[in-house]
Design an enzyme around this catalytic site. Sequence first.
Site, mmCIF file in Angstrom:
data_model
loop_
_atom_site.group_PDB
_atom_site.id
_atom_site.type_symbol
_atom_site.label_atom_id
_atom_site.label_comp_id
_atom_site.label_asym_id
_atom_site.label_seq_id
_atom_site.Cartn_x
_atom_site.Cartn_y
_atom_site.Cartn_z
ATOM 1 N N ASP A 25 0.829 -1.213 0.000
ATOM 2 C CA ASP A 25 0.000 0.000 0.000
ATOM 3 C C ASP A 25 0.864 1.263 0.000
ATOM 4 O OD1 ASP A 25 -2.385 1.381 -0.013
ATOM 5 O OD2 ASP A 25 -2.625 1.327 2.170
ATOM 6 N N GLY A 28 -0.079 5.459 -4.392
ATOM 7 C CA GLY A 28 -0.693 6.733 -4.755
ATOM 8 C C GLY A 28 -0.054 7.883 -3.986
ATOM 9 N N ARG A 29 0.161 7.676 -2.691
ATOM 10 C CA ARG A 29 0.772 8.734 -1.874
ATOM 11 C C ARG A 29 2.210 8.993 -2.296
ATOM 12 N NH1 ARG A 29 -1.287 5.971 3.471
ATOM 13 N NH2 ARG A 29 -1.935 4.474 1.865
ATOM 14 N N TRP A 30 2.916 7.928 -2.631
ATOM 15 C CA TRP A 30 4.307 8.067 -3.103
ATOM 16 C C TRP A 30 4.344 8.955 -4.346
ATOM 17 C CZ3 TRP A 30 7.057 7.033 -7.543
ATOM 18 C CH2 TRP A 30 8.451 6.891 -7.427
ATOM 19 N N HIS A 42 2.295 3.121 -9.033
ATOM 20 C CA HIS A 42 2.124 1.681 -9.275
ATOM 21 C C HIS A 42 3.325 1.141 -10.046
ATOM 22 C CE1 HIS A 42 -1.765 2.147 -7.632
ATOM 23 N NE2 HIS A 42 -2.329 2.709 -8.696
ATOM 24 N N THR A 71 -11.012 -6.962 -4.600
ATOM 25 C CA THR A 71 -12.373 -6.902 -5.140
ATOM 26 C C THR A 71 -12.969 -5.509 -4.886
ATOM 27 O OG1 THR A 71 -13.085 -7.948 -3.073
ATOM 28 C CG2 THR A 71 -12.945 -9.365 -5.005
ATOM 29 N N GLU A 72 -12.412 -4.755 -3.966
ATOM 30 C CA GLU A 72 -12.880 -3.394 -3.688
ATOM 31 C C GLU A 72 -12.226 -2.362 -4.612
ATOM 32 O OE1 GLU A 72 -12.132 -5.630 -1.156
ATOM 33 O OE2 GLU A 72 -14.293 -5.936 -1.016
ATOM 34 N N TRP A 74 -12.218 -2.171 -7.676
ATOM 35 C CA TRP A 74 -13.067 -1.789 -8.819
ATOM 36 C C TRP A 74 -13.708 -0.439 -8.577
ATOM 37 C CZ3 TRP A 74 -12.551 -4.570 -13.121
ATOM 38 C CH2 TRP A 74 -12.174 -5.914 -13.016
ATOM 39 N N LEU A 137 10.365 -21.132 -3.754
ATOM 40 C CA LEU A 137 9.430 -20.206 -3.095
ATOM 41 C C LEU A 137 8.162 -20.134 -3.933
ATOM 42 C CD1 LEU A 137 10.148 -16.717 -1.584
ATOM 43 C CD2 LEU A 137 8.367 -16.933 -3.303
ATOM 44 N N ARG A 200 -4.982 -1.603 8.765
ATOM 45 C CA ARG A 200 -6.200 -2.390 8.538
ATOM 46 C C ARG A 200 -5.883 -3.553 7.604
ATOM 47 N NH1 ARG A 200 -7.483 2.734 6.570
ATOM 48 N NH2 ARG A 200 -7.106 2.929 4.334
ATOM 49 N N GLU A 213 0.708 -12.926 12.775
ATOM 50 C CA GLU A 213 1.286 -11.780 13.466
ATOM 51 C C GLU A 213 1.218 -10.601 12.498
ATOM 52 O OE1 GLU A 213 2.223 -11.601 16.578
ATOM 53 O OE2 GLU A 213 1.829 -13.734 16.939
#
Length: 246
Positions: A25, A28-30, A42, A71-72, A74, A137, A200, A213
């Site tokens: 996350d 956008g702020r970067w 991105h 899924t959010e 969109w 991996l 979150r 954790e």
Amino acid sequence: MPRPRRTIDGIDLDRVPRHVAIVMDGNGRWARQRGLPRTAGHRAGEEAVARALDAALELGVSHLTLYAFSTENWRRSPAEVRFLLNDTERFVLRRRDEFHAKGVRMRWIGRRERRIPARVRRNIDESVEMTAGNRRLTLTVAFNYGGRAEIVDAVRRLAAAAREGALDPRRIDERAIARALYDPDLPDVDLFVRTSGEQRISNYLLWQSAYAELAFLPVLWPDFSREHLFDAVREYQRRERRFGRA
Ligand code: IPE
Ligand code: IPE
Ligand code: MG
């Protein structure tokens, strides 16, 4: 005689989290901090993915799962959604040879809907096939992924099997649900990392993270480095995992 502890930079290599999941996350702020469009953030995130993967390989993490598109997501502008969908595909195409050479097996979890262009789906599937034999991996890309959607889809599958008489509802237990998730081989998350300072879960790996954790890092994703993953793993190794025991 006790075996000498194997360590890298203070990390005990015998107690490395098996499954690290990251919410990448802050792109956008970067970008905003630099006066650039969100898409530039991105794009810059791709190198951060490569650094995270190399750090995970160095430590011997066996599963790394990255949240690429939820899924959010969109709900974002059509232009940004289009960019993110195509960017995931381009990322996979640009990097798959390198990942393959490093012994990385690629997987995809998420809803395979029509809204995702067929070409994008096909290219991701091809990368999964191409790297299926690798064992060092497992890099899972969560793409059009939502934790609730995943549980809904699993429940639908189980209900359909029950209706056909192939499954006795009394035999639906945690194991049965886990086996009906997108990737039944994906282990529980040990270390759940989110960058950007937000604290979150955002619907990520809800089932698999029941006892993870959590580590919330103040770095924006494009700035994520090997050292940030190492910090998170050191923090993980300071925690006491109890799983309900006293
Ligand atoms: C994460 O960065 C990338 C995706 C969600 C695909 P964001 O785009 O959410 O960046 P912020 O949170 O707006 O800074
Ligand atoms: C979570 O980040 C999804 C991905 C990183 C793909 P978001 O930036 O979309 O989450 P919210 O909206 O801040 O919760
Ligand atoms: Mg965000």
